[in-house]
Scaffold this active site. Sequence first.
Site, PDB file in Angstrom:
ATOM      1  N   SER A  12       0.861  -1.183   0.000  1.00  0.00           N
ATOM      2  CA  SER A  12       0.000   0.000   0.000  1.00  0.00           C
ATOM      3  C   SER A  12       0.897   1.232   0.000  1.00  0.00           C
ATOM      4  O   SER A  12       2.078   1.150   0.364  1.00  0.00           O
ATOM      5  CB  SER A  12      -0.884   0.007   1.261  1.00  0.00           C
ATOM      6  N   TYR A  38      -2.140  -1.106  10.699  1.00  0.00           N
ATOM      7  CA  TYR A  38      -2.195  -1.240   9.236  1.00  0.00           C
ATOM      8  C   TYR A  38      -0.901  -0.788   8.569  1.00  0.00           C
ATOM      9  O   TYR A  38      -0.293  -1.531   7.789  1.00  0.00           O
ATOM     10  CB  TYR A  38      -3.386  -0.456   8.667  1.00  0.00           C
TER      11      TYR A  38
END
Length: 334
Positions: free
Chosen positions: A179, A191
């Site tokens: 990401s 995350y």
Amino acid sequence: MWLDWLCELEDITATMWMYIAALVVLYYVVRWYRELERVPDRGSKYVYITGCDSGFGNLLARHLDKCGFCVVAACFTEKGEEELKKSCSNRLSTVHLDVTKTESVDKAVAFIKNLVGQKGLWAVVNNAGVSVPTGCCDWMTIQDYKSMMDVNLDGVIRVTLSVLPLIKKARGRVVNVASVFGRISAVGGPYCVSKYAVEAFTDSLRRCLHPFGVKVLCIEPGFFKTNVTDTNLIISCVKKLWEKIPKETKEDYGDDYISKVEKLMEEKFSKMPDSDLMKVVSCMEHAVSAVHTRTRYSPGWDAKFFWLPLSYAPTWLSDYLLLKDTVKPAKSVI
């Protein structure tokens, strides 16, 4: 005399910039043309994709099936498997997979070995991942971090290591979906930690496998409309975290903190995700099928022109831009 010299300098500068612009254009034209070439014999090449129930993985499985590859689509649910089988050719096979369980990964590998035989596995695409729990770091427990790392990082490593002998046999590819938040920490919680770790694993693996002719590639999407960026899911998770945190922590943030966060999410965050998932899938397909691949792919205009440049900016600037619109806690001293 000085005026003539200045005019001559201006002409030289203008010419220099023209040559630089021409070289930049030439570089991108040559790169574009070079990257058009695709690998031959797709019908004999097997691609193993995790997280195919929905989102990028589901679309990629369908797309590679249409491109002529033999796809092994790993799903967490029976419903996901059934829907893919109905909509794809008989080249596509499905397998149940829970990336957090070694026995599930081993069963999937045994199934793949029977399929590929001596040809080996052309590519594995580590797409499975989760985005919750997400929230302030001091709301989390170590178990919150462990649960996400088990999917987003350990799952990637677990699946990759299980098929490396097959990948090496085919001199194939490992494609890891990270990401832009593996390049800059824009949100609290595990995350970003997990995605930074995926980037590190990808880099180290790429260098280790280079002598064997194996390519290791990384996809770093920006904001796209999937379950990972589902506003309702994230807000629901934040509310659950809020219910579990100690009273003292709640007092630090204030009783109206959650409502302010919810309003901010609905007004700003919900409008950010791009609904064109094929921008990401096209990058994944290129990583799997192109003769000349890139090391990293950053699909999404926000990734290219905001998040990645911001990751190279001075810390004081990135901190300012990321903090200026956030909801401040009740006991904020700033």
